[in-house]
Design an enzyme around this catalytic site. Structure first.
Site, PDB file in Angstrom:
ATOM      1  N   TYR A 117      -0.951 -15.128  16.625  1.00 43.92           N
ATOM      2  CA  TYR A 117      -0.431 -14.936  17.886  1.00 43.92           C
ATOM      3  C   TYR A 117      -0.853 -15.988  18.813  1.00 43.92           C
ATOM      4  O   TYR A 117      -0.179 -16.501  19.702  1.00 43.92           O
ATOM      5  CB  TYR A 117      -0.681 -13.261  18.422  1.00 43.92           C
ATOM      6  CG  TYR A 117       0.072 -13.175  19.503  1.00 43.92           C
ATOM      7  CD1 TYR A 117       1.433 -12.567  19.389  1.00 43.92           C
ATOM      8  CD2 TYR A 117      -0.691 -13.017  20.997  1.00 43.92           C
ATOM      9  CE1 TYR A 117       2.046 -12.193  20.588  1.00 43.92           C
ATOM     10  CE2 TYR A 117       0.169 -12.830  21.928  1.00 43.92           C
ATOM     11  CZ  TYR A 117       1.337 -12.313  21.768  1.00 43.92           C
ATOM     12  OH  TYR A 117       2.104 -11.698  23.156  1.00 43.92           O
TER      13      TYR A 117
ATOM     14  N   LYS B  21       1.518 -18.621  20.623  1.00 44.25           N
ATOM     15  CA  LYS B  21       1.713 -18.608  22.024  1.00 44.25           C
ATOM     16  C   LYS B  21       1.056 -19.731  22.816  1.00 44.25           C
ATOM     17  O   LYS B  21       1.660 -20.383  23.838  1.00 44.25           O
ATOM     18  CB  LYS B  21       1.284 -17.113  22.699  1.00 44.25           C
ATOM     19  CG  LYS B  21       1.846 -15.996  22.277  1.00 44.25           C
ATOM     20  CD  LYS B  21       3.366 -15.988  22.713  1.00 44.25           C
ATOM     21  CE  LYS B  21       4.036 -14.782  22.336  1.00 44.25           C
ATOM     22  NZ  LYS B  21       5.490 -14.731  22.971  1.00 44.25           N
TER      23      LYS B  21
HETATM   24  N1  LIG Z   1       3.708  -6.420  26.523  1.00 40.65           N
HETATM   25  C1  LIG Z   1       2.548  -7.297  26.574  1.00 40.65           C
HETATM   26  O1  LIG Z   1       1.642  -6.851  26.824  1.00 40.65           O
HETATM   27  C2  LIG Z   1       2.702  -8.869  26.478  1.00 40.65           C
HETATM   28  C3  LIG Z   1       1.721  -9.591  26.861  1.00 40.65           C
HETATM   29  C4  LIG Z   1       1.841 -10.887  26.817  1.00 40.65           C
HETATM   30  C5  LIG Z   1       3.044 -11.493  26.241  1.00 40.65           C
HETATM   31  N2  LIG Z   1       3.902 -10.603  25.640  1.00 40.65           N
HETATM   32  C6  LIG Z   1       5.047 -11.296  25.199  1.00 40.65           C
HETATM   33  O2  LIG Z   1       6.333 -11.024  25.918  1.00 40.65           O
HETATM   34  C7  LIG Z   1       7.403 -11.036  25.163  1.00 40.65           C
HETATM   35  C8  LIG Z   1       8.505  -9.855  25.393  1.00 40.65           C
HETATM   36  O3  LIG Z   1       7.712  -8.759  24.525  1.00 40.65           O
HETATM   37  P1  LIG Z   1       7.665  -7.061  25.437  1.00 40.65           P
HETATM   38  O4  LIG Z   1       6.320  -7.048  25.758  1.00 40.65           O
HETATM   39  O5  LIG Z   1       8.675  -7.065  26.241  1.00 40.65           O
HETATM   40  O6  LIG Z   1       7.751  -6.539  23.994  1.00 40.65           O
HETATM   41  P2  LIG Z   1       8.940  -5.697  23.609  1.00 40.65           P
HETATM   42  O7  LIG Z   1       9.481  -4.548  24.460  1.00 40.65           O
HETATM   43  O8  LIG Z   1       8.432  -5.252  21.927  1.00 40.65           O
HETATM   44  O9  LIG Z   1      10.087  -6.719  23.446  1.00 40.65           O
HETATM   45  C9  LIG Z   1      10.364  -7.561  22.388  1.00 40.65           C
HETATM   46  C10 LIG Z   1      11.453  -8.128  22.377  1.00 40.65           C
HETATM   47  O10 LIG Z   1      11.548  -9.316  21.324  1.00 40.65           O
HETATM   48  C11 LIG Z   1      12.588  -8.963  20.040  1.00 40.65           C
HETATM   49  N3  LIG Z   1      12.268  -9.383  18.832  1.00 40.65           N
HETATM   50  C12 LIG Z   1      11.226  -9.037  18.043  1.00 40.65           C
HETATM   51  N4  LIG Z   1      11.269  -9.823  17.116  1.00 40.65           N
HETATM   52  C13 LIG Z   1      12.348 -10.601  16.828  1.00 40.65           C
HETATM   53  C14 LIG Z   1      13.143 -11.294  15.767  1.00 40.65           C
HETATM   54  N5  LIG Z   1      12.726 -11.546  14.983  1.00 40.65           N
HETATM   55  N6  LIG Z   1      14.529 -11.573  16.097  1.00 40.65           N
HETATM   56  C15 LIG Z   1      15.064 -11.331  17.454  1.00 40.65           C
HETATM   57  N7  LIG Z   1      14.242 -10.701  18.513  1.00 40.65           N
HETATM   58  C16 LIG Z   1      12.914 -10.356  18.109  1.00 40.65           C
HETATM   59  C17 LIG Z   1      12.650  -7.466  20.069  1.00 40.65           C
HETATM   60  O11 LIG Z   1      14.050  -7.198  19.680  1.00 40.65           O
HETATM   61  P3  LIG Z   1      14.536  -6.499  18.404  1.00 40.65           P
HETATM   62  O12 LIG Z   1      13.339  -5.558  17.953  1.00 40.65           O
HETATM   63  O13 LIG Z   1      15.451  -5.832  18.841  1.00 40.65           O
HETATM   64  O14 LIG Z   1      14.900  -7.656  17.716  1.00 40.65           O
HETATM   65  C18 LIG Z   1      12.538  -7.312  21.702  1.00 40.65           C
HETATM   66  O15 LIG Z   1      13.837  -7.393  22.372  1.00 40.65           O
HETATM   67  C19 LIG Z   1       6.952 -11.397  23.733  1.00 40.65           C
HETATM   68  O16 LIG Z   1       7.100 -12.729  23.440  1.00 40.65           O
HETATM   69  C20 LIG Z   1       5.517 -10.632  23.864  1.00 40.65           C
HETATM   70  O17 LIG Z   1       4.689 -11.767  22.836  1.00 40.65           O
HETATM   71  C21 LIG Z   1       3.891  -9.269  25.961  1.00 40.65           C
END
Ligand SMILES: NC(=O)c1ccc[n+]([C@@H]2O[C@H](COP(=O)([O-])OP(=O)(O)OC[C@H]3O[C@@H](n4cnc5c(N)ncnc54)[C@H](OP(=O)(O)O)[C@@H]3O)[C@@H](O)[C@H]2O)c1
Length: 266
Positions: free
Chosen positions: A162, A166
């Site tokens: 991860y 990232k």
């Molecule tokens: N939440 C946190 O604390 C946090 C912190 C730092 C960074 N981030 C980053 O923020 C971004 C968004 O995440 P989030 O926090 O909003 O989590 P989330 O609600 O789980 O959203 C993740 C999104 O990525 C999509 N996704 C995952 N695997 C995929 C694949 N193989 N193909 C296409 N789409 C895929 C999911 O859609 P489907 O499952 O429908 O495909 C979902 O729409 C990510 O890159 C994550 O690493 C999150």
């Protein structure tokens, strides 16, 4: 929709393609950009979620909101997204946001899961940027936001892949900005800290307990996204939303963070 209603101050906002827009931060980008008058192309795997969001936004704002089902861990699905990108006349915004976490040790994680993570977090953003930039250069305007993570700053070795993927997308964004200088394209590597989304609710993250972290360490997706859009025109490519994440980051890696925040070498 007039110019002062969108974060770029553009007359005639065009289209925005957002990966990972079926939930969380990506869905929130969709909501805020639809409100600002952009047409949307929503990309993720869960069609029903994308369809529901598309319907809500079209009813609320009368924009075109298209759904594109794709598993971005597959190269062939990325190629399909690129075929669609090639048809869009006015793709103003690309948000490479799809992502996931796996709470396990490097060797315990199935080998192909590492490849999937590399593809979703890095290969896909590279492919989609490569496809999108020529049109933006021609039209002399564009915004690219690649969602990275605070892990790219703090370099947490407990989640090796991860952190590595990232970090890769953050470095790629920084160098991309150098390459597109003077073209009218803005690039941001969004580095959120803990954000309330579905990220920590997947099977692969089972065992994660939000309550182990202080409430003030958590941000809402709405806040992360509005701060991100407000910061797009700033000098720094790396954008860390929220004071708490800046402070935490400073405590952990004071020197490195300072280097990133100033980005004097860009
Ligand atoms: N939440 C946190 O604390 C946090 C912190 C730092 C960074 N981030 C980053 O923020 C971004 C968004 O995440 P989030 O926090 O909003 O989590 P989330 O609600 O789980 O959203 C993740 C999104 O990525 C999509 N996704 C995952 N695997 C995929 C694949 N193989 N193909 C296409 N789409 C895929 C999911 O859609 P489907 O499952 O429908 O495909 C979902 O729409 C990510 O890159 C994550 O690493 C999150």
């Amino acid at each position: 929709m007039n110019a002062e209603n969108n974060f770029m101050g553009w007359e005639n906002p065009g289209s925005a393609l957002i990966t990972g827009s079926s939930s969380g931060i990506g869905a929130e980008f969709a909501r805020q950009l639809a409100q600002q008058g952009f047409n949307l192309i929503l990309v993720a795997r869960r069609k029903e979620k994308l369809d529901a969001l598309s319907k809500t936004l079209q009813e609320k704002y009368s924009n075109d909101v298209e759904v594109l089902v794709a598993d971005l861990s597959n190269i062939s699905d990325n190629k399909q997204v690129i075929s669609r990108i090639n048809e869009i006349e006015n793709l103003d915004i690309l948000i490479n946001n799809a992502g996931f976490g796996i709470l396990d040790n490097f060797l315990q994680i199935e080998r192909m899961k590492h490849v999937e993570m590399i593809n979703v977090h890095f290969t896909s953003p590279v492919m989609l940027c490569h496809a999108t930039i020529p049109g933006m250069v021609r039209r002399k305007r564009g915004v690219i936001i690649n969602t990275s993570s605070i892990f790219a700053i703090n370099k947490d070795s407990s989640l090796i892949m991860y952190t590595t993927t990232k970090s890769a997308v953050a470095i790629f964004s920084e160098l991309l900005k150098v390459k597109v200088k003077g073209t009218g394209i803005f690039v941001q590597a969004l580095c959120p800290g803990f954000t309330y989304t579905e990220f920590h609710d997947t099977d692969a993250m089972s065992g994660f307990q939000r309550s182990l972290y202080k409430a003030e360490q958590w941000m809402k997706a709405e806040e992360v996204v509005s701060l991100s859009l407000d910061a797009v025109k700033s000098k720094s490519v790396i954008f860390i939303p929220g004071e708490i994440n800046l402070v935490e980051g400073k405590n952990l890696r004071k020197k490195k963070l300072k280097k990133y925040l100033n980005c004097e070498w860009l």
